[in-house]
Motif scaffolding. Structure first.
Motif, PDB file in Angstrom:
ATOM      1  N   LYS B  86      36.211  77.170  96.538  1.00 29.79           N
ATOM      2  CA  LYS B  86      35.342  78.112  95.825  1.00 29.79           C
ATOM      3  C   LYS B  86      34.287  77.380  95.012  1.00 29.79           C
ATOM      4  N   ARG B  87      33.057  77.887  95.034  1.00 28.95           N
ATOM      5  CA  ARG B  87      31.990  77.356  94.187  1.00 28.95           C
ATOM      6  C   ARG B  87      31.391  78.462  93.337  1.00 28.95           C
ATOM      7  N   ALA B  88      31.796  78.491  92.037  1.00 25.22           N
ATOM      8  CA  ALA B  88      31.154  79.404  91.082  1.00 25.22           C
ATOM      9  C   ALA B  88      30.213  78.524  90.263  1.00 25.22           C
ATOM     10  N   TRP B  89      29.301  77.863  90.942  1.00 23.81           N
ATOM     11  CA  TRP B  89      28.472  76.827  90.310  1.00 23.81           C
ATOM     12  C   TRP B  89      27.442  77.378  89.326  1.00 23.81           C
ATOM     13  N   GLY B  90      27.231  78.702  89.354  1.00 22.02           N
ATOM     14  CA  GLY B  90      26.316  79.299  88.393  1.00 22.02           C
ATOM     15  C   GLY B  90      27.024  79.826  87.155  1.00 22.02           C
TER      16      GLY B  90
END
Lengths: 225, 225
Positions: B86-90
């Motif tokens: 998972k990428r919740a990079w914001g």
């Protein structure tokens, strides 16, 4: 009193700056901070490749080198000018010089309501496409604290209870707060954060006057206790 | 279902990026974001004069021009790679590409505890020299939400109740959270934020599984409902 409390109180400062000097500083550092706000969003959303990223970073390094030549060790603290004008320019929600802050700018009604209209961009995201629940809390903590202070009862957050009624969108938002009642050193404040479809988050908080600030006026907070 | 909910769900995306591609992106955009984090602090604390500020701003403009040549309209959303990473990079509290975020990086114990050690600099100030009460709320909302998700019960914040026991310093801090109990679609989570002198803020939150995510697994959140 411990050393750390003494240190922290030193950051409440009357620096006797004139209103004209303060306006000049705002005109100088405000646009720099706005520029960094745009950079936060671009660093998050850019899709350029390695060579471009590295070229951009060289410019950022050059900027940092210049800004670093004379720098306050920090934190910024809270400062008052000669006329009593307050500068909490480092504040994470409302600070003119803090690029993390949207920044929130509050209006105050004669009946004790504090309110602000503001815009949250992509950097305030939590659930995909929505405002982070903790950013909603940051906005409301600042709104409730501002209402307490405007009502003559400044304080530190004692409790903050938040009810999330519907998802908070990003974009144009409105927050407001008012003092519900004052009980001795406790000020009970309520408020809401709203989007285009209505109230998204309700808040109630208790703000408590710090021990060292009791029985004084705001100019006295810089005095050692 | 309204259009805005449909739009928001489009931001939960399986983009099939390999773990190697994700690592490459993290290596490219992570240092750019760190660079902007340093700029936030320098814009807040620099004391250089007009000519230097303007010279620094010219460099920032050049950097922005480069980064702007190819840019996602935003927000970033939440993305999953081919392996399910998972990428919740914001994310405003934990996003690798979000300079507003410290960023928080969580560890998870076998017994369901989520915890993080992190550092807050001058840009997270509220009361002079102290962490903003709303930033404490942001950290705890993220910690509680992470514990809920790690425990298999991801959700949006329903309520968040915070008790501020002592001022939260800036600097090295620790936050942790664990699931207290699950009641149907509600997950009740508790946690604390601590500094060198002990617990500063206690939190209890209820996290609620969104209607569209019920009865599915995380891979399904990108499906239209």
């Amino acid at each position: 009193m411990t050393d750390s409390i003494a240190q922290q109180q030193m950051l409440y400062v009357r620096d006797e700056m004139s209103d004209a000097e303060i306006a000049e500083q705002a005109d100088l550092y405000g646009p720099l901070t706005d520029s960094v706000r745009e950079l936060i969003e671009l660093a998050l959303l850019t899709e350029v490749d390695g060579p471009e990223v590295r070229a951009a970073q060289e410019h950022l390094e050059s900027a940092k080198q210049i800004l670093r030549t004379r720098v306050n060790p920090g934190p910024y603290g809270v400062r008052w000018g000669a006329s009593g004008q307050k500068r909490a320019w480092g504040n994470a929600a409302a600070g003119l010089r803090n690029a993390i802050a949207p920044p929130l700018v509050f209006n105050f009604d004669a009946d004790g309501r504090a309110w602000t209209d503001f815009h949250l961009g992509s950097a305030y995201e939590g659930p995909a496409g929505l405002t982070h629940g903790g950013i909603a809390a940051l906005v409301l903590d600042q709104a409730l604290g501002s209402a307490a202070e405007a009502g003559g009862a400044p304080g530190m957050t004692g409790t903050l209870n938040l009810r999330y009624l519907r998802p908070t969108p990003l974009g144009a938002l409105h927050a407001e707060a008012r003092i519900d009642r004052v009980e001795g050193i406790k000020t009970i404040v309520t408020g809401q954060l709203s989007g285009p479809d209505g109230v998204c988050v309700e808040a109630e908080g208790i703000f408590i006057l710090p021990r060292w600030a009791r029985g004084g006026d705001s100019a006295k907070v810089s005095d050692p206790v």
